[in-house]
Write an enzyme that holds these catalytic residues in place. Structure first.
Site, PDB file in Angstrom:
ATOM      1  NE  ARG A   6      43.354  39.823  35.885  1.00  0.00           N
ATOM      2  CZ  ARG A   6      44.123  40.889  35.970  1.00  0.00           C
ATOM      3  NH1 ARG A   6      44.378  42.514  35.632  1.00  0.00           N
ATOM      4  NH2 ARG A   6      45.006  40.884  35.103  1.00  0.00           N
TER       5      ARG A   6
ATOM      6  NE  ARG B  39      43.197  37.750  30.303  1.00  0.00           N
ATOM      7  CZ  ARG B  39      43.869  37.687  32.549  1.00  0.00           C
ATOM      8  NH1 ARG B  39      43.216  39.063  32.338  1.00  0.00           N
ATOM      9  NH2 ARG B  39      44.120  36.864  32.665  1.00  0.00           N
TER      10      ARG B  39
ATOM     11  CB  CYS C 249      43.579  43.198  58.487  1.00  0.00           C
ATOM     12  SG  CYS C 249      42.529  44.423  58.349  1.00  0.00           S
ATOM     13  CD  GLU C 250      46.612  39.597  54.578  1.00  0.00           C
ATOM     14  OE1 GLU C 250      47.256  39.604  54.035  1.00  0.00           O
ATOM     15  OE2 GLU C 250      45.903  38.700  54.475  1.00  0.00           O
TER      16      GLU C 250
HETATM   17  C1  LIG Z   1      41.397  29.752  31.470  1.00  0.00           C
HETATM   18  C2  LIG Z   1      41.104  29.233  30.239  1.00  0.00           C
HETATM   19  C3  LIG Z   1      40.571  30.070  28.793  1.00  0.00           C
HETATM   20  C4  LIG Z   1      40.239  31.195  28.939  1.00  0.00           C
HETATM   21  O1  LIG Z   1      41.293  31.643  29.115  1.00  0.00           O
HETATM   22  P1  LIG Z   1      41.416  33.580  29.084  1.00  0.00           P
HETATM   23  O2  LIG Z   1      42.611  34.055  29.148  1.00  0.00           O
HETATM   24  O3  LIG Z   1      40.885  34.218  29.461  1.00  0.00           O
HETATM   25  O4  LIG Z   1      41.396  33.561  26.964  1.00  0.00           O
HETATM   26  C5  LIG Z   1      40.957  29.116  27.824  1.00  0.00           C
HETATM   27  N1  LIG Z   1      40.869  27.385  27.965  1.00  0.00           N
HETATM   28  C6  LIG Z   1      41.767  27.225  29.415  1.00  0.00           C
HETATM   29  C7  LIG Z   1      41.573  25.841  29.486  1.00  0.00           C
HETATM   30  C8  LIG Z   1      41.702  28.061  30.285  1.00  0.00           C
HETATM   31  O5  LIG Z   1      41.964  27.485  31.325  1.00  0.00           O
END
Ligand SMILES: *Cc1c(COP(=O)(O)O)cnc(C)c1O
Length: 417
Positions: free
Chosen positions: A315, A279, A345-346
């Site tokens: 999200r 993210r 349709c939700e």
């Molecule tokens: C989803 C995930 C990430 C990344 O998470 P972010 O919050 O997007 O940084 C890193 N490692 C593992 C094992 C994950 O499942």
């Protein structure tokens, strides 16, 4: 000011870098995702620079946004990758990513995926259970290979994030308790086709404080020390991903402060550091561009029905997540309180509640902070073709994924003879 450095207003028109979003909508239609190459690059470079001289590898978490243009961009910047399926490994390789900089996470790797990853000589399997370790050992044996492994420890710390994206509590399905990990690390003789090269944890996503990361690091360092005193030398520490971004009023630590804190906490050890940000690398580098179809005023509420929906950006429906929604053209009309909803349709199909906007039908809106877990979580629900994806590089527009066609949606389906 929009608050998003690569998405700014010029003459009251919201732009991606130098390109007005209005122009993108006119040329490529809506809904579409729009990413900024500059924002992606700056985020990666901020992570990389913060490690200073420390031996490290940034493994971009592919599931946040797996478009091969984005993977290719990160690969060119030197990034490694964190994958959670064979499909993601395939994408990394297709994008020119280096399997030897790739770690494989996830609780349910199947034997085909293990074979594919062993064939590609990935850097490390992040193994989440003893059953998985035993299967990996067998698969590696049939291939006459040694599988490099980190055990994913569940440090049982509260990430203080949404329960659906918290992974490091003992009641979550992820990882294994520390004492169990220690026992397994010290039973190497039972797994002749496994080599323990690392130690791994990932406690959740969208963390807005440093403290939980520090608590997890503390526990990992203790285990590292215990293993060392019993003669097992580990080569790398993988501290996972999870750094949060600002969607609205959150105040997550900066990338620099987060990385500096990890480096400081592990300053006394020589092991290479891995992190798996998703993210924080892509979230604020992309938006979802949508057009208002209809305004609908009921006695109870005002609805703006837009052409993007929960199948494009899940999200809000899934986590009640907040995304800022900005007008692409600022207008000085009558501001009303709108529910921004899609055509699906939700009742859960909304992009934002109670947004104060001045709107006419036909107006374009930008759903901000949509670069992570947007397109990668999209679906074809309601038989809606998936959105196009556009990458802006200064004043140049690149289509990095064509809009899906309805033909493609039924291409694999067959009626009975
Ligand atoms: C989803 C995930 C990430 C990344 O998470 P972010 O919050 O997007 O940084 C890193 N490692 C593992 C094992 C994950 O499942």
């Amino acid at each position: 000011m929009s608050g998003f450095p690569e998405f700014i207003y010029r003459n009251n028109e919201l732009c991606a870098e130098s390109v007005p979003l209005k122009q993108i909508a006119a040329e490529f239609g809506t809904p579409c995702y729009v990413y900024s190459r500059s924002a992606l690059t700056k985020a990666y470079q901020e992570f990389d620079a913060a490690f200073a001289g420390r031996d490290h590898l940034i493994c971009y978490a592919v599931k946040a946004n797996s478009n091969i243009a984005i993977l290719n961009l990160f690969a060119q910047l030197g990034s490694g990758f964190d994958i959670v399926s064979g499909g993601e490994l395939w994408r990394v390789m297709k994008a020119g990513g280096n399997p030897q900089k790739t770690v494989f996470s996830g609780v349910g790797k199947n034997t085909d995926e293990m074979r594919m990853a062993l064939d590609a000589n990935i850097l490390c399997f992040n193994v989440e259970s003893e059953a998985e370790l035993s299967t990996l050992n067998q698969v590696a044996q049939t291939m006459q290979k040694i599988a490099p492994v980190s055990l994913r420890v569940n440090p049982d710390v509260d990430a203080k994030t949404h329960p659906y994206i918290s992974t490091g509590l003992k009641e979550n399905k992820f990882g294994m308790p520390i004492n169990e990990a220690e026992r397994i690390y010290l039973s190497t003789h039972r797994y002749p086709h496994i080599r323990f090269t690392g130690l791994d944890c990932h406690i959740g996503s969208q963390l807005t404080e440093i403290e939980p990361f520090m608590q997890a690091s503390e526990k990992i360092l203790n285990l590292l020390n215990n293993l060392k005193s019993q003669g097992l030398e580990i080569e790398h520490l993988d501290l996972g991903g999870g750094l949060g971004i600002r969607y609205t009023h959150e105040t997550p630590p900066s990338i620099k402060d987060y990385v500096s804190a990890l480096c400081a906490r592990t300053g006394h050890i020589k092991q290479r550091l891995l992190i798996e940000p998703g993210r924080a690398l892509v979230g604020n580098s992309g938006i979802l561009l949508t057009q208002t179809e209809y305004l609908k005023h009921t006695p109870a509420r005002n609805f703006a029905i837009v052409d993007a929906a929960m199948n494009d950006l899940m999200r809000p429906a899934l986590y009640d997540a907040y995304h800022e929604i900005l007008p692409v053209i600022k207008r000085n009309g009558d501001v009303q309180n709108y529910q921004i909803v899609g055509p699906v349709c939700e009742t859960g199909d909304f992009l934002g509640h109670d947004r104060k906007l001045s709107l006419n039908s036909g107006d374009l809106l930008a759903v901000m902070s949509a670069g992570a877990y947007g397109m990668s979580m999209s679906s074809n629900y309601n038989t809606r073709p998936r959105a196009a994806e556009i990458m802006i590089d200064q004043d140049t527009i690149h289509v990095i994924r064509q809009r899906e066609t309805i033909d493609q949606l039924t291409a694999n389906e067959r009626i009975l003879p």
